[in-house]
Design a protein around this motif. Structure first.
Motif, mmCIF file in Angstrom:
data_model
loop_
_atom_site.group_PDB
_atom_site.id
_atom_site.type_symbol
_atom_site.label_atom_id
_atom_site.label_comp_id
_atom_site.label_asym_id
_atom_site.label_seq_id
_atom_site.Cartn_x
_atom_site.Cartn_y
_atom_site.Cartn_z
ATOM 1 N N PHE A 1 0.822 -1.227 0.000
ATOM 2 C CA PHE A 1 0.000 0.000 0.000
ATOM 3 C C PHE A 1 0.852 1.272 0.000
ATOM 4 O O PHE A 1 0.416 2.321 -0.455
ATOM 5 C CB PHE A 1 -0.913 0.047 1.231
ATOM 6 N N ALA A 2 2.060 1.179 0.555
ATOM 7 C CA ALA A 2 2.869 2.400 0.738
ATOM 8 C C ALA A 2 3.087 3.136 -0.587
ATOM 9 O O ALA A 2 3.038 4.369 -0.633
ATOM 10 C CB ALA A 2 4.194 2.059 1.403
ATOM 11 N N ALA A 3 3.315 2.361 -1.675
ATOM 12 C CA ALA A 3 3.577 2.997 -2.971
ATOM 13 C C ALA A 3 2.381 3.828 -3.442
ATOM 14 O O ALA A 3 2.526 4.771 -4.216
ATOM 15 C CB ALA A 3 3.919 1.925 -4.007
ATOM 16 N N ARG A 4 1.193 3.470 -2.961
ATOM 17 C CA ARG A 4 -0.010 4.203 -3.398
ATOM 18 C C ARG A 4 -0.349 5.385 -2.501
ATOM 19 O O ARG A 4 -1.331 6.075 -2.714
ATOM 20 C CB ARG A 4 -1.205 3.257 -3.383
ATOM 21 N N PHE A 5 0.428 5.539 -1.439
ATOM 22 C CA PHE A 5 0.254 6.698 -0.549
ATOM 23 C C PHE A 5 1.023 7.839 -1.230
ATOM 24 O O PHE A 5 2.168 8.098 -0.938
ATOM 25 C CB PHE A 5 0.828 6.343 0.826
ATOM 26 N N THR A 6 0.355 8.527 -2.167
ATOM 27 C CA THR A 6 1.085 9.479 -3.018
ATOM 28 C C THR A 6 1.229 10.866 -2.401
ATOM 29 O O THR A 6 2.199 11.547 -2.655
ATOM 30 C CB THR A 6 0.355 9.673 -4.363
ATOM 31 N N ALA A 7 0.222 11.301 -1.646
ATOM 32 C CA ALA A 7 0.198 12.660 -1.094
ATOM 33 C C ALA A 7 0.353 13.720 -2.186
ATOM 34 O O ALA A 7 0.786 14.830 -1.895
ATOM 35 C CB ALA A 7 1.284 12.826 -0.009
ATOM 36 N N HIS A 8 -0.026 13.390 -3.451
ATOM 37 C CA HIS A 8 0.306 14.363 -4.505
ATOM 38 C C HIS A 8 -0.551 15.628 -4.491
ATOM 39 O O HIS A 8 -0.244 16.581 -5.182
ATOM 40 C CB HIS A 8 0.396 13.720 -5.887
ATOM 41 N N ASP A 9 -1.616 15.639 -3.701
ATOM 42 C CA ASP A 9 -2.369 16.893 -3.540
ATOM 43 C C ASP A 9 -2.110 17.562 -2.196
ATOM 44 O O ASP A 9 -2.850 18.474 -1.799
ATOM 45 C CB ASP A 9 -3.868 16.617 -3.686
ATOM 46 N N PHE A 10 -1.122 17.082 -1.457
ATOM 47 C CA PHE A 10 -0.846 17.639 -0.124
ATOM 48 C C PHE A 10 -0.311 19.060 -0.252
ATOM 49 O O PHE A 10 0.768 19.278 -0.795
ATOM 50 C CB PHE A 10 0.168 16.736 0.603
ATOM 51 N N ALA A 11 -1.079 20.012 0.254
ATOM 52 C CA ALA A 11 -0.703 21.422 0.198
ATOM 53 C C ALA A 11 -0.624 21.936 1.640
ATOM 54 O O ALA A 11 -1.615 22.392 2.191
ATOM 55 C CB ALA A 11 -1.732 22.212 -0.607
ATOM 56 N N PRO A 12 0.550 21.817 2.259
ATOM 57 C CA PRO A 12 0.660 22.138 3.685
ATOM 58 C C PRO A 12 0.195 23.559 4.020
ATOM 59 O O PRO A 12 -0.394 23.786 5.078
ATOM 60 C CB PRO A 12 2.138 21.953 4.002
ATOM 61 N N ARG A 13 0.441 24.497 3.109
ATOM 62 C CA ARG A 13 0.019 25.881 3.408
ATOM 63 C C ARG A 13 -1.495 26.007 3.404
ATOM 64 O O ARG A 13 -2.059 26.792 4.162
ATOM 65 C CB ARG A 13 0.619 26.855 2.408
ATOM 66 N N PHE A 14 -2.156 25.241 2.550
ATOM 67 C CA PHE A 14 -3.613 25.255 2.573
ATOM 68 C C PHE A 14 -4.130 24.616 3.869
ATOM 69 O O PHE A 14 -5.046 25.136 4.512
ATOM 70 C CB PHE A 14 -4.210 24.539 1.353
ATOM 71 N N TRP A 15 -3.542 23.518 4.279
ATOM 72 C CA TRP A 15 -3.939 22.900 5.556
ATOM 73 C C TRP A 15 -3.789 23.913 6.701
ATOM 74 O O TRP A 15 -4.682 24.059 7.525
ATOM 75 C CB TRP A 15 -3.059 21.688 5.869
ATOM 76 N N ALA A 16 -2.645 24.590 6.719
ATOM 77 C CA ALA A 16 -2.384 25.535 7.818
ATOM 78 C C ALA A 16 -3.421 26.662 7.792
ATOM 79 O O ALA A 16 -3.930 27.073 8.844
ATOM 80 C CB ALA A 16 -0.970 26.095 7.703
ATOM 81 N N TRP A 17 -3.747 27.133 6.594
ATOM 82 C CA TRP A 17 -4.788 28.175 6.467
ATOM 83 C C TRP A 17 -6.111 27.641 7.018
ATOM 84 O O TRP A 17 -6.798 28.297 7.814
ATOM 85 C CB TRP A 17 -4.952 28.587 4.995
ATOM 86 N N LEU A 18 -6.489 26.424 6.599
ATOM 87 C CA LEU A 18 -7.757 25.831 7.015
ATOM 88 C C LEU A 18 -7.816 25.665 8.538
ATOM 89 O O LEU A 18 -8.824 25.996 9.174
ATOM 90 C CB LEU A 18 -7.912 24.467 6.327
ATOM 91 N N PHE A 19 -6.748 25.168 9.129
ATOM 92 C CA PHE A 19 -6.740 24.918 10.576
ATOM 93 C C PHE A 19 -6.797 26.243 11.337
ATOM 94 O O PHE A 19 -7.435 26.345 12.383
ATOM 95 C CB PHE A 19 -5.503 24.113 10.977
ATOM 96 N N GLN A 20 -6.153 27.259 10.791
ATOM 97 C CA GLN A 20 -6.237 28.561 11.449
ATOM 98 C C GLN A 20 -7.657 29.117 11.348
ATOM 99 O O GLN A 20 -8.188 29.634 12.327
ATOM 100 C CB GLN A 20 -5.246 29.536 10.814
ATOM 101 N N ARG A 21 -8.278 28.964 10.189
ATOM 102 C CA ARG A 21 -9.661 29.427 10.035
ATOM 103 C C ARG A 21 -10.616 28.629 10.926
ATOM 104 O O ARG A 21 -11.689 29.096 11.282
ATOM 105 C CB ARG A 21 -10.118 29.333 8.564
ATOM 106 N N ALA A 22 -10.241 27.398 11.267
ATOM 107 C CA ALA A 22 -11.061 26.589 12.172
ATOM 108 C C ALA A 22 -10.926 27.062 13.622
ATOM 109 O O ALA A 22 -11.647 26.591 14.496
ATOM 110 C CB ALA A 22 -10.653 25.121 12.068
#
Ligand SMILES: *[C@@H]1O[C@H](CO)[C@@H](O)[C@H](O)[C@H]1NC(C)=O
Ligand SMILES: *[C@@H]1O[C@H](CO)[C@@H](O)[C@H](O)[C@H]1NC(C)=O
Ligand SMILES: *[C@@H]1O[C@H](CO)[C@@H](O)[C@H](O)[C@H]1NC(C)=O
Length: 455
Positions: A95-116
């Motif tokens: 399964f590890a090879a399919r864990f791509t994270a290719h849409d992982f946008a850390p700055r968007f996550w940080a924005w979202l968590f701050q807005r939360a």
């Protein structure tokens, strides 16, 4: 004589400087470690977001315990799921090879968590499956740099959070279900520590030195005693000599008997919800998906917490002196699905108006109105906040716990102007709520009154 006395003075001075410089030294035992005062930022923060992310996001079925249910317990429904969805002989490692994270946008996550409204974020650096979300040098290739994403997920999220001044917590599982070294130690009745010395401890030290976390959220402690995990020795180093010794906060999952007894703040059980005011700082961790912490592609809307229950949980927790850590599980691509985003943003919108009653608040002398669990109290200095979940039909809110004085003033967060009140016939006060259209209020549920001049 004179030179001896000068030498003594010098010795004394050196000792004094060392004492002032270093503060107390902690020894590797619970009596000493438990006496460390909790760094103040944690109690003030109140709201955090928890992120469960790992290889379990690839099958994305059942829960983040997929591997254990499939090959530890051998639950038939998991064996069937594998037969129906993957080629024969597929292993969990595949399964590890399919864990791509290719849409992982850390700055968007940080924005979202701050807005939360989150003041801290806790990421799974390694769950019980043992896969590390950073390039751990003692993980062979079972990590996110050598396989799958080929990225330092722990580091990238940390950097994005720091840009927004959000505190960073690292979740770390002491045990690994299927690690041969762990299984051998377990077979030896935890009398050998090969796994701890070659995997757990090197990784914990590596995490602290590389990422300088504000919080370590320990888990996976329940099978072994503290003498096996060497946890008191690690904590003594963390508190005395680590680069984060003055700011770092830890939870209580450090040994089979530690939870709710030892460590920093207490998590006790998952989704712990005390019925009275605890004497020790605590945190409630819970998940928007009520049935899983990791992402499941088959989740149903009815299995998610709705906005009201999230806010009610938060308010209950904070009136009882706890912090609220709300979990989302991202997909294997690194997407936080829109329904989770919507829940987080609605919490943030509520906090925009009502956060004054939450952040840096303290429990009041009374936590909730006696007859109902829909009115909760928090406080700041002499100000008392009343958070009520149900708008009374009469438009008059009756409170029996606050005792009014001639100087009592009542306002409502998000609404300008004073509210009228009068003394209740027995005790407490009757507050006339504003008689206006609901659309006047920035949020449509759980309103906060601010009382000054009450006892
Ligand atoms: C484990 O704990 C013992 C006793 O506190 C200590 O001497 C030793 O250095 C520790 N080992 C590791 C790898 O942390
Ligand atoms: C855990 O704590 C309980 C109560 O303090 C004690 O009876 C028990 O022996 C402890 N278990 C272990 C494994 O230390
Ligand atoms: C709460 O209500 C119960 C039952 O009505 C009563 O016995 C108790 O004294 C009340 N407590 C307070 C603090 O008013």
């Amino acid at each position: 004589m004179a030179s001896l006395s000068a030498a003594r003075w010098l010795l004394l001075l050196t000792a004094l400087v060392a004492w002032v410089d270093c503060g107390p030294r902690y020894t590797p035992d619970w009596a000493s470690l438990d006496a460390r005062p909790l760094p103040g930022w944690f109690d003030e923060a109140k709201v955090g977001v928890f992120v469960h992310w790992g290889v379990f996001a690839v099958p994305a079925w059942g829960s983040e315990w997929f591997w254990w249910h499939w090959q530890g317990e051998r639950r038939p429904e998991y064996e069937l799921f594998m037969r129906e969805h993957f080629p024969p002989d597929t292993t969990y490692a595949d399964f590890a090879a399919r864990f791509t994270a290719h849409d992982f946008a850390p700055r968007f996550w940080a924005w979202l968590f701050q807005r939360a409204g989150a003041r801290y974020v806790v990421l799974t650096t390694k769950h019980h499956e043992g896969f590390t979300n950073w390039g751990s040098p003692v993980s062979w290739n079972w990590n996110s740099v050598d396989t799958g994403p080929h990225r330092d997920l722990v580091g990238e999220l940390g950097q994005a959070l720091r840009e927004r001044n959000i505190r960073y917590g690292l979740y770390h599982s002491l045990l690994e279900w299927f690690n041969p070294l762990y299984l051998a130690d377990k077979q030896n009745g935890f009398k050998t520590q090969n796994f701890v010395f070659s995997k757990t401890m090197p990784e914990l030290y590596d995490l602290v030195l590389r990422y300088k976390p504000d919080l370590i959220w320990s888990d996976g402690d329940w099978e072994g005693p503290d003498t096996y995990w060497n946890s008191t020795s690690f904590l003594a180093w963390l508190y005395n000599d680590s680069p984060v010794k003055d700011t770092v906060v830890v939870n209580d999952r450090w040994c089979n008997n530690c939870s709710c007894h030892h460590g920093g703040y207490y998590n006790c059980a998952d989704k712990y919800k005390p019925g009275t005011l605890p004497q020790h700082k605590w945190e409630m961790c819970t998940s928007i998906d009520k049935r899983s912490w990791g992402y499941r592609s088959n989740m149903q809307l009815s299995e998610l917490m709705d906005e009201s229950s999230i806010i009610a949980d938060l308010v209950h927790t904070v009136s009882f002196g706890g912090n609220y850590l709300l979990n989302v599980g991202p997909t294997k691509e690194g997407v936080i699905v829109p329904i989770f985003q919507e829940r987080l943003l609605s919490l943030g919108k509520w906090l925009d108006v009502n956060g004054e009653a939450i952040y840096a608040s303290k429990p009041w002398r009374v936590q909730m109105e006696n007859t109902t669990n829909s009115v909760w109290y928090t406080s700041k200095g002499s100000t008392v906040y009343v958070i009520f979940m149900t708008w009374p039909d009469s438009g008059v809110l009756k409170l029996s716990s606050p005792l009014p004085s001639p100087n009592t003033q009542v306002t409502m967060l998000g609404f300008s102007g004073m509210l009228k009140w009068e003394k209740a016939p027995e005790k407490g006060l009757l507050i006339t709520l504003p008689n206006v259209a609901p659309s006047v209020f920035p949020v449509q549920r759980c309103w906060t009154l601010k009382l000054n001049g009450v006892e």
